[in-house]
Design an enzyme around this catalytic site. Structure first.
Site, PDB file in Angstrom:
ATOM      1  N   ASP A 129      10.395 -27.147 -14.590  1.00  0.00           N
ATOM      2  CA  ASP A 129       9.651 -27.332 -13.345  1.00  0.00           C
ATOM      3  C   ASP A 129      10.283 -26.475 -12.240  1.00  0.00           C
ATOM      4  O   ASP A 129      10.815 -25.398 -12.530  1.00  0.00           O
ATOM      5  CB  ASP A 129       9.655 -28.819 -12.964  1.00  0.00           C
ATOM      6  CG  ASP A 129       8.341 -29.246 -12.335  1.00  0.00           C
ATOM      7  OD1 ASP A 129       8.076 -28.818 -11.186  1.00  0.00           O
ATOM      8  OD2 ASP A 129       7.577 -30.002 -12.964  1.00  0.00           O
ATOM      9  N   HIS A 162       8.044 -30.403  -6.327  1.00  0.00           N
ATOM     10  CA  HIS A 162       7.331 -30.910  -7.505  1.00  0.00           C
ATOM     11  C   HIS A 162       8.293 -31.420  -8.578  1.00  0.00           C
ATOM     12  O   HIS A 162       8.113 -32.518  -9.120  1.00  0.00           O
ATOM     13  CB  HIS A 162       6.437 -29.799  -8.067  1.00  0.00           C
ATOM     14  CG  HIS A 162       5.469 -30.250  -9.118  1.00  0.00           C
ATOM     15  ND1 HIS A 162       5.808 -30.328 -10.454  1.00  0.00           N
ATOM     16  CD2 HIS A 162       4.168 -30.640  -9.029  1.00  0.00           C
ATOM     17  CE1 HIS A 162       4.756 -30.728 -11.147  1.00  0.00           C
ATOM     18  NE2 HIS A 162       3.749 -30.928 -10.310  1.00  0.00           N
ATOM     19  N   ASN A 253      -6.121 -30.810 -13.946  1.00  0.00           N
ATOM     20  CA  ASN A 253      -6.766 -31.541 -12.848  1.00  0.00           C
ATOM     21  C   ASN A 253      -8.131 -30.978 -12.461  1.00  0.00           C
ATOM     22  O   ASN A 253      -8.510 -31.004 -11.293  1.00  0.00           O
ATOM     23  CB  ASN A 253      -5.844 -31.516 -11.617  1.00  0.00           C
ATOM     24  CG  ASN A 253      -4.471 -32.090 -11.920  1.00  0.00           C
ATOM     25  OD1 ASN A 253      -4.342 -33.073 -12.641  1.00  0.00           O
ATOM     26  ND2 ASN A 253      -3.440 -31.474 -11.359  1.00  0.00           N
ATOM     27  N   SER A 316       0.154 -34.221 -13.715  1.00  0.00           N
ATOM     28  CA  SER A 316       1.608 -33.996 -13.716  1.00  0.00           C
ATOM     29  C   SER A 316       2.349 -35.316 -13.568  1.00  0.00           C
ATOM     30  O   SER A 316       3.358 -35.578 -14.238  1.00  0.00           O
ATOM     31  CB  SER A 316       2.011 -33.083 -12.550  1.00  0.00           C
ATOM     32  OG  SER A 316       1.638 -31.761 -12.778  1.00  0.00           O
TER      33      SER A 316
END
Length: 376
Positions: A129, A162, A253, A316
């Protein structure tokens, strides 16, 4: 294979003054790849070849090449593909305070009921990430050193937010003043492959997977996706799967009904869609036959930069719940292979609250998951 000819071609291609893009070259035979790396080492003084980055997990390299170039002269011996960019979903920064030490998603999947039996003790989760906030009080006891693939030698500090959010849901452990994640005694290894904008190249993702395999991670959390299929990424996922590493990936998404993002679409991963508090599929979540399991992903509170908290929505967030749940399972049943873990998850799902939902899909339930593992 004429390795010298390939190196000459590569050196020439990298000096062409044209619009360039990153590419990934994979070798069919391990012996050719080893000979190529040996010659590369011998030509280390060449400035052009210095930018070639080996990716041993897939017998490949990444480098800058002129757009539209082909490798016809070496057809069948090497494969070339564009090194595409992947992005994590951007989110505006919103500082929040924790109203309750256990976020709703962690409660919803019944993780607290399992903590008397398992807390994910010392199960290692590689989070590929944007890095992590090493100073966050809820994460300080849950961290391994990790790696920074963008700036080698620097710690994998989060400059986006994130990655810290994902890590918090998996393994935050500060119930007195902060939050608790799904597996509070699991260990997070931050693998920084994404920059401050939340962008990464496929080659860096693959290097992240390779690092996780080499450093014996039990789980890899991949809270990102792309629409294009990458054979190089698939090769890396298969190699990790064959090494016994569980890969958990977000479905995307886009609200699509018959497709999901890569790498979640690969059968070697556990593909995760998102639900809301009503146990319904979140409107933004991709859905359909490619989804293995759903988990909370709507308005999820978790850790953020500078010791703060932030609410985010997305598959996520759902993926991090599943990674934490698998850490709880592996702590009780170490060595369970990826295929068996996927089967246990599917056998123990809670039905979704929707007349249109197929009975073969459902939502993560930690307590049922642990019971199903005992009966296997």
């Amino acid at each position: 294979m004429d390795i010298a000819a390939l190196q000459r071609w590569l050196q020439h291609a990298m000096t062409i003054e044209a619009r360039t893009s990153k590419g990934i070259i994979r070798f069919q035979h391990g012996s050719d790849y080893r000979r190529f790396l040996l010659r590369l080492k011998q030509n280390a003084s060449s400035n052009t070849l210095k930018s070639v980055k080996p990716i041993p997990l897939i017998r490949g390299i990444s480098c800058q090449l002129p757009a539209g170039l082909s490798l016809e002269a070496f057809q069948g011996q090497v494969w070339l593909e564009k090194d595409c960019k992947i992005s994590v979903r951007p989110s505006p920064y919103k500082a929040k305070t924790m109203d309750n030490g256990i976020p709703w998603g962690v409660q919803h999947i019944r993780a607290p009921q399992a903590w008397g039996t398992t807390t994910g003790y010392r199960v290692k989760v590689g989070v590929i990430d944007t890095g992590i906030d090493f100073q966050h009080p809820d994460l300080q006891h849950s961290l391994l050193r990790g790696i920074n693939l963008i700036h080698r030698g620097r710690p994998p500090r989060d400059d986006n937010g994130h990655g810290t959010h994902i890590a918090g849901t998996i393994a935050a452990a500060n119930g007195m003043h902060g939050m608790i994640g799904v597996a509070p005694r699991a260990l997070i290894a931050p693998v920084k492959a994404f920059d401050h904008n939340g962008s990464a190249f496929v080659s860096d993702i693959i290097l992240g997977i390779e690092w996780c395999v080499r450093n014996k991670m039990d789980i890899i959390n991949m809270s990102f996706g792309m629409r294009n299929r990458s054979k190089a990424l698939l090769s890396a996922v298969i190699n990790a799967y064959n090494a016994g590493v569980i890969i958990v990936a977000s479905a995307g998404n886009d609200g699509k009904r018959r497709t999901v993002d890569y790498p979640a679409r690969y059968p070697q991963t556990i593909s995760v869609g998102a639900t809301n508090r009503l146990r319904r599929i979140a409107p933004f979540s991709n859905r359909g036959a490619y989804i293995d399991i759903y988990a909370p992903g709507d308005k999820i509170m978790s850790a953020w930069l500078k010791g703060h908290y932030n609410e985010m929505s997305g598959t996520s967030m759902a993926t991090s719940h599943v990674s934490g749940a698998i850490a709880l399972l592996l702590s009780l049943n170490p060595g369970l292979p990826p295929a068996e873990i996927k089967a246990v998850l599917k056998r123990s799902m809670q039905p979704l609250r929707s007349n249109k939902a197929r009975r073969t899909i459902g939502e993560l339930d930690v307590w049922r998951m642990l019971q199903a593992a005992e009966k296997r």
